[in-house]
Design an enzyme around this catalytic site. Structure first.
Site, short mmCIF file in Angstrom:
data_model
loop_
_atom_site.label_atom_id
_atom_site.label_comp_id
_atom_site.label_asym_id
_atom_site.label_seq_id
_atom_site.Cartn_x
_atom_site.Cartn_y
_atom_site.Cartn_z
N HIS A 164 -3.40 7.23 6.28
CA HIS A 164 -3.58 5.90 5.53
C HIS A 164 -5.18 5.31 5.95
O HIS A 164 -6.00 4.95 4.67
CB HIS A 164 -3.30 5.10 6.28
N GLU A 220 -3.50 3.11 13.73
CA GLU A 220 -2.69 5.29 13.69
C GLU A 220 -3.47 5.93 13.95
O GLU A 220 -2.59 7.21 14.30
CB GLU A 220 -3.48 5.34 11.99
N LYS A 253 -10.09 7.14 1.34
CA LYS A 253 -10.65 5.67 1.46
C LYS A 253 -11.92 5.05 1.54
O LYS A 253 -12.61 4.66 1.00
CB LYS A 253 -9.37 4.86 1.83
N PHE A 266 1.13 -3.87 3.49
CA PHE A 266 1.07 -5.17 4.24
C PHE A 266 2.81 -5.25 4.71
O PHE A 266 3.93 -4.46 3.98
CB PHE A 266 1.17 -6.13 3.15
N THR A 312 -10.40 -0.97 8.40
CA THR A 312 -9.85 -1.44 9.55
C THR A 312 -9.86 -2.29 10.86
O THR A 312 -9.48 -0.46 11.44
CB THR A 312 -8.29 -2.87 9.05
N PRO A 313 -10.21 -2.21 11.73
CA PRO A 313 -10.67 -1.91 13.06
C PRO A 313 -9.41 -1.75 13.81
O PRO A 313 -9.15 -0.91 14.31
CB PRO A 313 -11.21 -3.38 13.79
N CYS A 352 0.54 -1.35 -0.30
CA CYS A 352 -0.17 -0.16 0.08
C CYS A 352 0.45 1.40 0.35
O CYS A 352 0.69 2.56 -0.26
CB CYS A 352 -1.28 0.22 1.34
N HIS A 386 -9.76 1.53 -0.93
CA HIS A 386 -8.39 1.35 -1.31
C HIS A 386 -7.33 0.50 -2.16
O HIS A 386 -8.08 -0.53 -2.82
CB HIS A 386 -8.21 0.35 -0.21
#
Length: 404
Positions: free
Chosen positions: A296, A307, A328, A392, A300-301, A156, A333
């Protein structure tokens, strides 16, 4: 090694929001979602059945050769790079300049395999290493760029790594200008299944445009998107000599690695914090000088919580005063192309003096407490913007941009 300012003098884009910077700016500031139900292959067995798919593949004016025969990622990359060079005023003179190319794309050999073998048994198998050209080689040859070239592959954060590479080449004096960016068209059965099986994707299939919910209490994963973005970077002195109009300055890029897990973000964001702090230190900026953070923010949880925790630590008591949003929520994404597209979002804030929103942010997660820009765009002064991208495998990056 020169340390003069590095200006961004051209940009090209092809994403579901549009194929020009103006179209993208209008879409983001209007809070328009580009996410819809996937209809170009059977998704009935997929846990996630939505995405932001690219369907427009314009041919650049004056492009020689059979554009229609190119694979989609080649078409997108060509459009973005040619558009960026034309926008910068360097297209016609490119053969007389040392123009480098730092460009990223996602799993291209895997996509060839999926398209030619796994998903189409009527096509004979091929030896990918010999029968398929790397995208970077195709681009250099067909664009006639004679400077150094490199493919950056850090998931990413690839777009930010490409910007960092471009900046370094210019500082070393290896190039007169560099094209940097990324393209990703991986909304395919294999990739959708892989991310779905990782439980990384949203399953809010009945509400495609409301499914990407960064920092919201009810978020359940990201939504995949497609597209590409490219920039032309050059030393400020060269740009000034030809009266080029800058879109912004790339002040710095901070990089770090988690070495924590192949796909799960580190719950303690110490290395993500380090990337942002390195970027601000190189730019010689205090955190209070930042006017906007393009997060970013994947929805996602674990990732959003980490972040937000990192940003609170970086900005200290001032964290409630620095606007943060995740584009996003609208674009999905873009995976490999995400940080390149989000760099463009930062440049758009300079041009429009307005901050794009995080749409679908209706109930802020208390663990994601920040100065959010929910639902609608916010007008205001933006002279310095940063873009976070955490790939990732823990490939962290932060790019700092300044209005010129």
């Amino acid at each position: 090694m020169t340390k003069e300012p590095i200006w961004i003098t051209g940009a090209g884009v092809n994403v579901p929001h549009g194929v020009t910077v103006a179209e993208v700016a209008d879409g983001l500031l209007a809070g328009r979602s580009a996410i819809h139900r996937i209809d170009h292959f059977d998704v009935s067995n997929h846990p996630c059945q939505i995405g932001s798919r690219l369907t427009t593949f314009p041919k650049p004016d004056g492009w020689e050769g059979d554009f229609a025969s190119l694979i989609p990622v080649e078409q997108v990359a060509i459009w973005c790079i040619v558009s960026a060079l034309k926008n910068a005023g360097l297209w016609e003179s490119r053969h007389n300049l040392r123009i480098g190319l730092a460009f990223s794309s996602a799993g291209e050999f895997g996509l060839h395999w999926e398209r030619m073998g796994h998903m189409n048994p009527d096509i004979p198998a091929c030896e990918l290493a010999y029968d398929q050209r790397p995208l970077i080689a195709f681009l250099k040859q067909n664009l006639g760029l004679t400077g150094p070239s490199a493919t950056l592959s850090t998931a990413c954060s690839s777009g930010n790594y490409a910007l960092a590479q471009a900046k370094r080449w210019l500082e070393l004096g290896w190039c007169d200008a560099v094209v940097a960016g990324a393209a990703d068209l991986t909304l395919t059965p294999l990739v959708l299944a892989g991310f779905g099986n990782l439980r990384a994707l949203s399953r809010l299939n009945d509400d495609p445009q409301g499914a990407s919910r960064p920092f919201d209490k009810n978020r359940d994963g990201f939504v995949m998107g497609e597209g590409g973005t490219a920039f032309v970077l050059e030393p400020a002195s060269k740009a000034k000599a030809r009266s080029a109009v800058p879109l912004g300055e790339l002040m710095s890029v901070g990089l770090s690695s988690d070495a924590y897990h192949p796909v799960i973000p580190a719950p303690n964001p110490v290395q993500a914090i380090a990337a942002v702090q390195k970027a601000l230190t190189e730019a010689r900026l205090d955190a209070s000088a930042v006017h906007y953070v393009n997060a970013h923010g994947t929805a996602t949880p674990v990732g959003d919580t980490a972040e937000a925790k990192g940003l609170r630590e970086i900005f200290g008591e001032n964290y409630r005063n620095i606007p943060v949003s995740s584009t996003k929520s609208m674009s999905g994404h873009l995976i490999t192309a995400a940080s390149a597209f989000e760099a463009l979002a930062c440049l758009i804030t300079f041009e429009r003096q307005a901050i794009p929103p995080t749409i679908n942010l209706r109930e802020i997660d208390p663990e994601c407490d920040l100065c959010h820009v929910p639902l609608t765009a916010r007008e205001g002064r933006v002279d310095v913007a940063i873009s976070n991208s955490f790939g990732f495998g823990g490939s962290n990056s932060c790019a700092v941009f300044r209005r010129v």
